[in-house]
Design a protein around this motif. Sequence first.
Motif, PDB file in Angstrom:
ATOM      1  N   LEU A   1      91.370  44.220  29.913  1.00 53.44           N
ATOM      2  CA  LEU A   1      92.799  44.902  29.521  1.00 53.44           C
ATOM      3  C   LEU A   1      94.023  44.031  30.389  1.00 53.44           C
ATOM      4  N   ARG A   2      94.212  42.723  29.562  1.00 56.42           N
ATOM      5  CA  ARG A   2      94.586  41.837  30.220  1.00 56.42           C
ATOM      6  C   ARG A   2      96.222  42.084  30.582  1.00 56.42           C
ATOM      7  N   ASN A   3      97.003  43.240  29.843  1.00 51.40           N
ATOM      8  CA  ASN A   3      98.102  43.685  30.127  1.00 51.40           C
ATOM      9  C   ASN A   3      98.599  44.768  31.143  1.00 51.40           C
TER      10      ASN A   3
ATOM     11  N   PRO B   1      84.197  46.474  39.834  1.00 51.08           N
ATOM     12  CA  PRO B   1      83.734  45.408  39.324  1.00 51.08           C
ATOM     13  C   PRO B   1      84.688  44.063  39.847  1.00 51.08           C
ATOM     14  N   VAL B   2      84.036  42.825  40.313  1.00 49.60           N
ATOM     15  CA  VAL B   2      84.816  41.774  40.882  1.00 49.60           C
ATOM     16  C   VAL B   2      85.712  41.194  39.727  1.00 49.60           C
ATOM     17  N   SER B   3      85.412  41.447  38.631  1.00 50.83           N
ATOM     18  CA  SER B   3      86.316  40.824  37.278  1.00 50.83           C
ATOM     19  C   SER B   3      87.586  41.420  37.345  1.00 50.83           C
ATOM     20  N   LEU B   4      87.931  42.562  38.060  1.00 52.71           N
ATOM     21  CA  LEU B   4      89.140  43.403  37.935  1.00 52.71           C
ATOM     22  C   LEU B   4      90.293  42.361  38.707  1.00 52.71           C
ATOM     23  N   VAL B   5      89.747  41.333  39.506  1.00 51.14           N
ATOM     24  CA  VAL B   5      90.804  40.518  40.225  1.00 51.14           C
ATOM     25  C   VAL B   5      91.299  39.434  39.111  1.00 51.14           C
ATOM     26  N   ASN B   6      90.728  39.646  37.860  1.00 51.44           N
ATOM     27  CA  ASN B   6      91.374  38.832  36.811  1.00 51.44           C
ATOM     28  C   ASN B   6      92.404  39.387  35.921  1.00 51.44           C
ATOM     29  N   LEU B   7      92.891  40.810  36.488  1.00 51.95           N
ATOM     30  CA  LEU B   7      93.976  41.481  35.907  1.00 51.95           C
ATOM     31  C   LEU B   7      95.362  40.987  36.758  1.00 51.95           C
TER      32      LEU B   7
HETATM   33  C1  NAG Z   1      87.952  35.556  35.140  1.00 49.62           C
HETATM   34  O1  NAG Z   1      88.390  34.916  34.148  1.00 49.62           O
HETATM   35  C2  NAG Z   1      87.804  33.359  33.628  1.00 49.62           C
HETATM   36  C3  NAG Z   1      88.536  33.135  32.777  1.00 49.62           C
HETATM   37  O2  NAG Z   1      88.456  34.033  31.391  1.00 49.62           O
HETATM   38  C4  NAG Z   1      86.455  33.735  33.759  1.00 49.62           C
HETATM   39  O3  NAG Z   1      85.846  32.350  33.675  1.00 49.62           O
HETATM   40  C5  NAG Z   1      86.122  34.205  35.156  1.00 49.62           C
HETATM   41  O4  NAG Z   1      84.548  34.540  35.304  1.00 49.62           O
HETATM   42  C6  NAG Z   1      86.596  35.607  35.376  1.00 49.62           C
HETATM   43  N1  NAG Z   1      86.308  36.108  36.823  1.00 49.62           N
HETATM   44  C7  NAG Z   1      85.597  37.118  37.029  1.00 49.62           C
HETATM   45  C8  NAG Z   1      85.276  37.532  38.425  1.00 49.62           C
HETATM   46  O5  NAG Z   1      85.126  37.897  36.128  1.00 49.62           O
END
Ligand code: NAG
Length: 611
Positions: free
Chosen positions: A493-495, A511-517
Motif C-alpha cells: 500500500l505504497r500511498n 512486518p519489517v517491510s512496513l518501514v518501506n511505507l
Molecule cells: C523495501 O523495498 C525495497 C525495494 O522495493 C526492497 O528491496 C526491500 O526488500 C524492502 N524492504 C523490506 C524490509 O521489505
Amino acid sequence: MKYLSLMLPMYPLFCVMFFIFLYSQPCASSFKNLSCNSDDLRALEAFSNGLDSRIDGWKFHDAPAANCCSWPGVRCALFSVFSSPSSINSTNPSLRVVGLDLGSKELKGLLLNSVSGLDQLSFLNLSHNSLRGTVPPELFHLRRLEVLDLNSNDFTGDLGQGISNLTSLSYLDVSFNQFTGFIPDSFHGLQRLESFSAESNSLEGRLPNSLSSCSMLRLLNLRNNSLDGNIDLNFTSLVHLVVLNLGSNHFSGHIPKSLSSCRALEVLNFGMNNLHGTIPISFRNLQALSLLSVTNSRLSNISVGLQTLQECQNLTVLALTKNFYGEELPNNGIQGFHSLQALAIDVCALTGSIPSWLANIKELSFLDLSWNHLTGGIPLCFGSLDSLFYLDLSNNSLTGEIPMSLTKLKTLNSDSLSNNGSSSYDIPYFYWKNPPRTLRYKQYKNLPPTVDLSNNMMDGTIWKEIGNLRLLQVLDLSNNNFTGSIPDELSGLRNLETLDLSFNGLSGTIPVSLVNLTFLSSFDVAHNHLQGQIPKGGQFSTFSSSSFEGNPGLCGEFFLVCNPTSKPPKEEENDIEESNFVLEGLPLALGFISGLLLIVILVILPLLKQG
Ligand SMILES: *[C@@H]1O[C@H](CO)[C@@H](O)[C@H](O)[C@H]1NC(C)=O
Ligand SMILES: *[C@@H]1O[C@H](CO)[C@@H](O)[C@H](O)[C@H]1NC(C)=O
Ligand SMILES: *[C@@H]1O[C@H](CO)[C@@H](O)[C@H](O)[C@H]1NC(C)=O
Ligand SMILES: *[C@@H]1O[C@H](CO)[C@@H](O)[C@H](O)[C@H]1NC(C)=O
Ligand SMILES: *[C@@H]1O[C@H](CO)[C@@H](O)[C@H](O)[C@H]1NC(C)=O
Ligand SMILES: *[C@@H]1O[C@H](CO)[C@@H](O)[C@H](O)[C@H]1NC(C)=O
Ligand SMILES: *[C@@H]1O[C@H](CO)[C@@H](O)[C@H](O)[C@H]1NC(C)=O
Ligand SMILES: *[C@@H]1O[C@H](CO)[C@@H](O)[C@H](O)[C@H]1NC(C)=O
Ligand SMILES: *[C@@H]1O[C@H](CO)[C@@H](O)[C@H](O)[C@H]1NC(C)=O
Ligand SMILES: *[C@@H]1O[C@H](CO)[C@@H](O)[C@H](O)[C@H]1NC(C)=O
Ligand SMILES: *[C@@H]1O[C@H](CO)[C@@H](O)[C@H](O)[C@H]1NC(C)=O
Ligand SMILES: *[C@@H]1O[C@H](CO)[C@@H](O)[C@H](O)[C@H]1NC(C)=O
C-alpha cells in the motif's frame, strides 16, 4: 467574463466603443488625447482619498490633464459620440467612466459616498479587499449599475432599501462581509437580476418575498447567515434557477414542493437548517439536479426520499447526513441513481443491514454510512463498485469478515484516481463529526482514498490481498475483533498515510517491510497481542510508544530490550546482528560489573522513564 457578454447588448448605441475599452485596454492609448470627464476624475479622487493607501497607477496630477481612462481598473466608454468616432476632439469630455474593476487590489479604508458621482457606472467590483464601514446609501443612486461585487471585505451595517433603485442590476454579490439586519424586501423592480449572493454575513429574518419576482434569477446563495422562517419563495416563477444555496441558516418548515418547477435546478443546498417532513415526491421531476444536500435537519422517511431521488437522472452528489433518525434503510425498490457518485447517509442512527442495491450504483465512488446502527455483514457484491475510492462504514454494529471482494475494488487497485467530471460547485456538505478528524467539506473527490471499517464487531483475518489496494491512503480497521497476523503484503500500500489496526486480536510480529511505507504518518497497532521486535527506521522512527502500547509481547524501542532467543523471524536478522555486534564488540576486559551497568542503562532506566 461570461457575465459581461450578457450585458453588452444593453448598449446598442455605443456598443462598439464599449467593446473596445472593455476588452482591449491597449486600444485606450489611441484615445490618449481625450482626457476623462472632470466630474468622474473628481469622484475618483474622492474615492481614492477615502482609502488608507494609494492605488497603483492612479496619477491625479499628470500634466496637462490626468487621463483616468488609462488607469488600472478603470473602464471608460464614449458617450457623447453616438454616430461616428470621427467627430471626437481632444477637449470634449466625452469619455465617461463606466466600470471600476478593483477586485483584489489590497484596498483598505472607507467607501465614501463620492463614488455616486460616477453616474455612468455600470460595473463596480471592489471584491477581495479590506474596505470597512457601511456602504453609503448614495451607492444605490447609481441606477445604471449592472454588476455590484462587494464580496470579501469588512463592510458592516445593513444592506439598505436602496437596492430597489438598481433596476439594471443583474449581478449582486455581498458575500463574506459583516452585514447585519434583514435582507430588504426591495427586489420587486430587479427584473434583470440573475445572480444574488450574500453568503457568510450575519443577516437575519425571513427570505424577502420580493425575490420571487426576480424571474431571471439563476443563482441565489444566502448560505451561512442566521435567516429563519419558512422557505416560502414562489419558486413557480423562478424557472431559470440553477443554484439555490440556503445552507447553514435557521430555516424551518418543509422543503417547498414548488421547487420542482425549477427544471433547470442543478445545485440545491438546504443543509444545516431545521427542516422537517419528507423530500417532496415532486422532486423526481428535477432532472437537471446534480447536487443535493439536506444534511443536519430533521427530515423523515428515508424510503420515500430515496425512492423519489433515484429518478433524478443527473443526481451526482447526495448528502443526507444527520436526518431520518432511527429509520431503516429500504432493502429493495431502488434501481435508479444512474449518475450517483457520492452518497452520505451517516449519523442517522439507521438500523437494519446494508442493502445490496447499493452495489448496483455503478458510478458510486464515495459512500459514507458511518455512525449508524447497521448490523449484518458487508454485502459481498460491494467489490463490483468499480469507481469506489472512499468507503466509510465505521461505528456501526457490522459483523462477519471483510469480504474478499473488497480487495478487488478496481479504482483502489489502480495507480491513479481518474478525477474527471467533478462538480464545479464548491458547497460544504459534510458534517464535522469528530473534532480530531478533518472537517469534511468541499469536493468529495479531494478526500484521500479510504477504507474505514473501524468500531464495528467484525472478525476474521486481514486478507493479504488488501495489499493490492495500492491507491489507499487511509486504512482503519481499529476496534473490531480481527485476528491472525498483520500481512507482510500491506507494504504494497505504497500511498498509505494512515494505518490503524488498534484494539483487535491481532497476533504475530509487525512486518519489517512496513518501514518501506514512506508516506505513513499515522500508525497504530496498540492493544492487540503482537510480539517481537518493533521495526526500526523509515517512518517508524517518528511513531511514539502509544502506537504500540497494550501489546505485552512487543519489544525494542520504547519497551523491553528484545531477548535474542525469543525472536526467530528471519526478517529480523539485521537487528540481531546489530545487537550482537554491540554485545560482542565489548572488550571482554570490562567484566561483570560493566555488564551489570549495561543492564541498568538498557533495561532499568527506560522503565523508570516510562513510569
Ligand atoms: C523495501 O523495498 C525495497 C525495494 O522495493 C526492497 O528491496 C526491500 O526488500 C524492502 N524492504 C523490506 C524490509 O521489505
Ligand atoms: C494627439 O496628440 C498628439 C501629440 O500629443 C498629436 O500629435 C495628435 O495629432 C493628437 N491626435 C488627435 C486626434 O488629436
Ligand atoms: C471640438 O469639436 C467641436 C465640434 O466638432 C469644435 O467646435 C471645437 O472647436 C473643437 N474644439 C477643439 C479644442 O478642437
Ligand atoms: C471581481 O474581481 C475579482 C478579483 O479580481 C474576480 O475574481 C471576480 O470575478 C470579479 N467579479 C466580477 C463580477 O467580475
Ligand atoms: C433612489 O435614488 C434616488 C436618486 O436617484 C434617491 O433620491 C432615492 O432616495 C433612492 N431610493 C432609495 C430607497 O434609496
Ligand atoms: C460563516 O460566516 C462567518 C461570518 O459570519 C465566517 O466567519 C465563517 O468563516 C463562515 N463559515 C463558513 C464555513 O463559511
Ligand atoms: C407564483 O408565481 C406564478 C407564476 O409567476 C403565479 O402564477 C402564481 O400565482 C404565484 N403564486 C403565488 C402564491 O403568488
Ligand atoms: C444531465 O447531464 C448531462 C451531462 O452533463 C447534460 O447533457 C444534460 O443536459 C443534463 N440533463 C438535464 C435535464 O439537465
Ligand atoms: C414513508 O412514507 C410512506 C408513503 O407515504 C409510508 O407508507 C411509510 O409508512 C412511511 N415510512 C415511515 C418510516 O414513516
Ligand atoms: C459512534 O457514533 C455515535 C453516534 O451514533 C457517537 O455518539 C459516538 O461518539 C461515535 N463513536 C466513535 C468512536 O466515533
Ligand atoms: C472519466 O474517466 C473514465 C475512465 O478514465 C472515462 O471512461 C470517462 O469517459 C471519463 N468521463 C468523462 C466525462 O470525461
Ligand atoms: C471477539 O471475539 C470473541 C471470540 O469469538 C468474542 O468472545 C468477543 O465477544 C468478540 N468481541 C467483540 C467486541 O465482538
